[in-house]
Design a protein around this motif. Sequence first.
Motif, PDB file in Angstrom:
ATOM      1  N   GLU A   5      -6.818   2.792  -6.457  1.00 42.39           N
ATOM      2  CA  GLU A   5      -7.416   3.332  -5.221  1.00 42.39           C
ATOM      3  C   GLU A   5      -8.572   2.472  -4.744  1.00 42.39           C
ATOM      4  O   GLU A   5      -8.606   2.038  -3.577  1.00 42.39           O
ATOM      5  N   SER A   6      -9.507   2.186  -5.657  1.00 47.55           N
ATOM      6  CA  SER A   6     -10.759   1.562  -5.200  1.00 47.55           C
ATOM      7  C   SER A   6     -10.615   0.071  -4.939  1.00 47.55           C
ATOM      8  O   SER A   6     -11.383  -0.496  -4.170  1.00 47.55           O
ATOM      9  N   THR A   7      -9.633  -0.592  -5.562  1.00 50.05           N
ATOM     10  CA  THR A   7      -9.481  -2.035  -5.369  1.00 50.05           C
ATOM     11  C   THR A   7      -8.213  -2.388  -4.592  1.00 50.05           C
ATOM     12  O   THR A   7      -8.267  -3.184  -3.658  1.00 50.05           O
ATOM     13  N   LEU A   8      -7.108  -1.794  -4.950  1.00 49.73           N
ATOM     14  CA  LEU A   8      -5.856  -2.162  -4.290  1.00 49.73           C
ATOM     15  C   LEU A   8      -5.554  -1.316  -3.054  1.00 49.73           C
ATOM     16  O   LEU A   8      -4.578  -1.589  -2.361  1.00 49.73           O
ATOM     17  N   GLY A   9      -6.345  -0.300  -2.859  1.00 48.03           N
ATOM     18  CA  GLY A   9      -6.176   0.475  -1.627  1.00 48.03           C
ATOM     19  C   GLY A   9      -4.966   1.382  -1.601  1.00 48.03           C
ATOM     20  O   GLY A   9      -4.558   1.871  -0.542  1.00 48.03           O
ATOM     21  N   LEU A  10      -4.365   1.625  -2.763  1.00 47.97           N
ATOM     22  CA  LEU A  10      -3.250   2.565  -2.789  1.00 47.97           C
ATOM     23  C   LEU A  10      -3.819   3.986  -2.770  1.00 47.97           C
ATOM     24  O   LEU A  10      -4.976   4.198  -3.126  1.00 47.97           O
ATOM     25  N   SER A  11      -2.996   4.959  -2.372  1.00 47.22           N
ATOM     26  CA  SER A  11      -3.511   6.338  -2.275  1.00 47.22           C
ATOM     27  C   SER A  11      -2.890   7.226  -3.336  1.00 47.22           C
ATOM     28  O   SER A  11      -1.671   7.403  -3.367  1.00 47.22           O
ATOM     29  N   ASN A  12      -3.740   7.804  -4.137  1.00 45.81           N
ATOM     30  CA  ASN A  12      -3.222   8.703  -5.157  1.00 45.81           C
ATOM     31  C   ASN A  12      -2.970  10.090  -4.572  1.00 45.81           C
ATOM     32  O   ASN A  12      -3.853  10.677  -3.951  1.00 45.81           O
TER      33      ASN A  12
ATOM     34  N   LEU B  42       5.713   5.819  -4.583  1.00 45.11           N
ATOM     35  CA  LEU B  42       5.673   5.017  -5.807  1.00 45.11           C
ATOM     36  C   LEU B  42       5.310   5.932  -6.963  1.00 45.11           C
ATOM     37  O   LEU B  42       4.477   6.833  -6.803  1.00 45.11           O
ATOM     38  N   ILE B  43       5.960   5.699  -8.122  1.00 47.83           N
ATOM     39  CA  ILE B  43       5.592   6.445  -9.332  1.00 47.83           C
ATOM     40  C   ILE B  43       5.134   5.453 -10.387  1.00 47.83           C
ATOM     41  O   ILE B  43       5.797   4.424 -10.608  1.00 47.83           O
ATOM     42  N   LEU B  44       4.006   5.764 -11.007  1.00 46.41           N
ATOM     43  CA  LEU B  44       3.617   5.040 -12.222  1.00 46.41           C
ATOM     44  C   LEU B  44       3.759   6.067 -13.340  1.00 46.41           C
ATOM     45  O   LEU B  44       3.102   7.104 -13.331  1.00 46.41           O
ATOM     46  N   GLY B  45       4.655   5.801 -14.281  1.00 49.28           N
ATOM     47  CA  GLY B  45       4.912   6.795 -15.319  1.00 49.28           C
ATOM     48  C   GLY B  45       5.643   6.175 -16.482  1.00 49.28           C
ATOM     49  O   GLY B  45       5.388   5.024 -16.842  1.00 49.28           O
TER      50      GLY B  45
ATOM     51  N   LEU C 120     -11.593  14.951 -13.339  1.00 49.51           N
ATOM     52  CA  LEU C 120     -10.546  14.262 -12.571  1.00 49.51           C
ATOM     53  C   LEU C 120     -10.528  14.702 -11.111  1.00 49.51           C
ATOM     54  O   LEU C 120     -10.223  13.912 -10.206  1.00 49.51           O
ATOM     55  N   SER C 121     -10.894  15.942 -10.879  1.00 51.12           N
ATOM     56  CA  SER C 121     -10.821  16.454  -9.513  1.00 51.12           C
ATOM     57  C   SER C 121     -11.876  15.821  -8.612  1.00 51.12           C
ATOM     58  O   SER C 121     -11.845  16.013  -7.394  1.00 51.12           O
ATOM     59  N   GLN C 122     -12.765  15.060  -9.230  1.00 50.46           N
ATOM     60  CA  GLN C 122     -13.742  14.326  -8.402  1.00 50.46           C
ATOM     61  C   GLN C 122     -13.074  13.132  -7.717  1.00 50.46           C
ATOM     62  O   GLN C 122     -13.595  12.600  -6.736  1.00 50.46           O
ATOM     63  N   ILE C 123     -11.965  12.675  -8.267  1.00 50.52           N
ATOM     64  CA  ILE C 123     -11.310  11.517  -7.661  1.00 50.52           C
ATOM     65  C   ILE C 123      -9.897  11.801  -7.176  1.00 50.52           C
ATOM     66  O   ILE C 123      -9.282  10.965  -6.521  1.00 50.52           O
ATOM     67  N   THR C 124      -9.380  12.974  -7.495  1.00 48.61           N
ATOM     68  CA  THR C 124      -8.033  13.272  -7.022  1.00 48.61           C
ATOM     69  C   THR C 124      -7.855  14.782  -6.886  1.00 48.61           C
ATOM     70  O   THR C 124      -8.517  15.557  -7.577  1.00 48.61           O
TER      71      THR C 124
ATOM     72  N   GLN D  46       0.853  -1.189   0.000  1.00 50.95           N
ATOM     73  CA  GLN D  46       0.000   0.000   0.000  1.00 50.95           C
ATOM     74  C   GLN D  46       0.892   1.243   0.000  1.00 50.95           C
ATOM     75  O   GLN D  46       1.606   1.495   0.971  1.00 50.95           O
ATOM     76  N   ARG D  47       0.857   1.979  -1.106  1.00 49.88           N
ATOM     77  CA  ARG D  47       1.757   3.122  -1.251  1.00 49.88           C
ATOM     78  C   ARG D  47       0.996   4.373  -1.646  1.00 49.88           C
ATOM     79  O   ARG D  47      -0.056   4.306  -2.291  1.00 49.88           O
ATOM     80  N   ASP D  48       1.579   5.526  -1.300  1.00 52.48           N
ATOM     81  CA  ASP D  48       1.109   6.796  -1.870  1.00 52.48           C
ATOM     82  C   ASP D  48       1.755   6.890  -3.243  1.00 52.48           C
ATOM     83  O   ASP D  48       2.968   6.767  -3.369  1.00 52.48           O
ATOM     84  N   PHE D  49       0.952   7.144  -4.273  1.00 51.14           N
ATOM     85  CA  PHE D  49       1.536   7.128  -5.618  1.00 51.14           C
ATOM     86  C   PHE D  49       1.148   8.352  -6.426  1.00 51.14           C
ATOM     87  O   PHE D  49       0.117   8.997  -6.199  1.00 51.14           O
ATOM     88  N   VAL D  50       2.010   8.634  -7.380  1.00 53.75           N
ATOM     89  CA  VAL D  50       1.727   9.638  -8.411  1.00 53.75           C
ATOM     90  C   VAL D  50       1.704   8.892  -9.732  1.00 53.75           C
ATOM     91  O   VAL D  50       2.531   8.000  -9.963  1.00 53.75           O
ATOM     92  N   ILE D  51       0.761   9.235 -10.583  1.00 48.76           N
ATOM     93  CA  ILE D  51       0.708   8.615 -11.904  1.00 48.76           C
ATOM     94  C   ILE D  51       0.936   9.668 -12.992  1.00 48.76           C
ATOM     95  O   ILE D  51       0.380  10.784 -12.924  1.00 48.76           O
ATOM     96  N   VAL D  52       1.773   9.318 -13.957  1.00 50.13           N
ATOM     97  CA  VAL D  52       2.112  10.211 -15.080  1.00 50.13           C
ATOM     98  C   VAL D  52       1.754   9.471 -16.351  1.00 50.13           C
ATOM     99  O   VAL D  52       2.419   8.488 -16.724  1.00 50.13           O
TER     100      VAL D  52
END
Lengths: 451, 437
Positions: free
Chosen positions: B321-328, B376-379, B349-353, B301-307
């Motif tokens: 977020e909704s299934t794996l419980g990671l925090s964006n 964590l970075i997804l990019g 997008l601002s409705q979910i992040t 479980q990580r705080d992540f940024v996605i690019v």
Amino acid sequence: MGFGDYATKRESSYDTLNAFYDFVNIYSQELSEGLRQRTRTFSQDMPSDIFYAVKLLSNIPGAGIVIHGPRGCGAFAPTFWKSPDDFPISVTNLSEQNTILGGEQQLRDTLIKYITKYEPKILFVVTTPPVSINSDDTGAVIAEISDEYNVKIIGVLTTGFQSRIGISGYDSALLPLFNHLAGDDSDWDKPFVNLISISEDKKESDEIGHLFSELGISVNILPGGGINAFKRAGAAVKTFLLNPYDGILLAEKLKEVYGVHFIVPPLPIGPGGTDLFLKTVTDIFGIDYVQSGDVTVIPILSGKRVYIQGSPSYASVLAEIITRSGGSVAGISIPFIDRTVAYLFEGFHDKLHVGEGQDFEIINYLNENRADLFLFESNAPESAIRLGIPTVCYGKSHLLTQGGWESFKHSIEKILKNNAFARCLNPDDIKVYTDGWLKRRVNWYIKQEVI
Amino acid sequence: MGIHNARNGCVLQGAVDTLRAISGFVPIVHSTIGCSYYAASGQEAGGFYSVLTGNGAVSANAVPSSNIIERQVIFGGGSRLREQIKNTVKVIKGEAYVVLSGCATEIIGDDIDYMAKESQQQGYPTFFLSTAGFRGNAYVGYETAVLGILKNLSLFGASEQQIEENTINLLGIPPVLDPYWAGSQRRMTKLLERIGLRVNRLFGAGSNIESWKQFPDATCNFVFSSWGLPAAIYAKEHFGTPYLEFDGLPLGSQTAVFLGRIGSELGISYPWIKSIIHRGEETLSCALGAIGSSYYTNRYQRDFVIVAPYFTAYSVLSYLESTLGLSNIGVVVTDIQDEEEKKQTYKHLSQITEFILFSEDTSEIADFIQNRNPELILGSHYESAIAKKLRIPLFEVSYPITQRILLTKGLSGYEGAVSLTEDLFSQIKNFKETESE
């Protein structure tokens, strides 16, 4: 300062052709009678001078690169930006409006942003077709920003259309590098030699540097040694030019301006090649060296027909090795031929294919003249793959390193033993080419240019 | 403004990548040397599938190109282009030839359309697309290519429209630019076929001129990103084909909502859809159950940024977020350029992040990531520098990708979610083990 160093295109400076399919003595004869340029009336795309200029510049430690042009001109950046520690390759991202009204402001902003963010030791600005056509005053912007921010910025004039020979880009980069950086002010207290190694990667250049060091000779590697390597280059006792074509402009300039003569040593490929290389170097410096008498062979190639696609130095050495090993050379394809390399193929008794990226001609040849093995240097030959020929990339093997040579030999052994992968590819893939083309002669679309 | 380590390519490159992913379509570039060769460079970085498309498409390193030189820049390249087109049809077996302009040839004003029409008149299905690189990014190239094909369907002898019930076209998954395009498309096709729909193969394996001729016969077009919208709107206006718009490909449990909506719009039996959803949820649930213990032991479980481009960012973020419980804690949208579209996207997008940046500039993105301080970075590969600096794992989901080869992996459906989970957590686990050495 910063711009206006125009390297003469290769077609003029070294009588270079990139479209040719004939015996090498035909080229040599034409040199004395008057070389006739060739052109293709059907062609496939290939790397431009911009690509080769950036390739060279990206090997200079601490150097930043800004490509002045639309965003697509920087699209090959992933190829050269390999390490997280490398400086980025930026592009000014000229829009349609910029190409109409001029992109000077865009360049100005990009340079300031780059310098502010990354503080490079040196920054290169590489030009592109739109900028060249529109005659942007790139030099003025470079001079302005260079003065204001006290950063050395060097303009590299590449156009994408002035020369059809991709490695003209090397000259376009080397000329300003020489003019702005070269000197004879050495910070070393011992005599040294220059090693110009442009096409090789750092691992290979360093290993060759190590060969010199083991002989007690200090070596100054260009361009991999960075800015200081250029500054001291004029004080060298001699220059070793690893390939006769890629760094020739730099070698000639060092000779012309600083009196540093150059020599093209045998490429140290395999034990025999390394032995000859060391003999050449020790002879020059009067160092005692007993030749091992090693001979470079690959026994498994006995009886095999091998096609080679790659740069002239490597292709010619591999051809010799194949013949010595009891095999035969099915064909050779090199990206260009010129005065600096023609002699390398005097022993080759078949027609030489010259053309970078012209896969359609190679597939034409191989469709009729099968090979048992295909050796290539960089881009995977669709032709060989689609025909199911066992294929080995020697370019990634670091041939100039001992471990690399062994790895390369082993790769050949493996692929000749098991070519299952190629056999499983769809043999129908060759049918992207028409039967009509495959029946024609290889040089059907190579014509002598009419000016 | 200039871009550090540009990731999106230009219009021409996007068009070349799109056309090369369709068997039988032959791009002919009319430009200076190297323009489509750069597209080849991207092949190593984006999605290997399109390089050796198994059905004889033009390969990455062999795009026909006029390669104009100085003389032609000064005096015009029309005759060179005429020669190139004339000879391309003799060398390359194609069912359609698409002439693409580069920056230089548009600046000098070559009449490329005329040359293309000349070839048409000689009986070769040839048309021209204006794709000068300075007009925009490679996503615009995809859009231009798809729209261009639709506008020229009559050249291929497309017959009268005959609506084929339950036939769907998938739009908005750009080949190569979305490195997962082939796998995502395959998985989405499989999923839709399970609920009784037939998917028209427009790109990749099984694609050909026939599938494009059948484009107008579809019951509905599914649009998974804004890049497919112009084609969908064109199809609505000219063929009367309705379309459904989605925020990216559904991933994991989003698939249930997706299927439910389709079922409702297309009148597909709900019990049947429900059974598909049930099987999918079961698959996902079993997979997650298998790593339940590892999830907590290895602290996935990580705080992540996605690019990523919006269509990838939205669906991956939602799943994580909704299934794996990671925090964006941040999103960088790399594809959208239009200011109006940015506003709409931001609103959505601002409705979910909360933290959103629109940028394709690697240094700007790195600064944003540094400020967000993720775990964590997804990019893309370009984020490796900031990942190294922050000593955190990077999982590559967007172009350019260098960590691995992508053949069948896709970011769609339940299987896509399981596959993403496997790869993402493996990356975190391996990084953790490396860190501790």
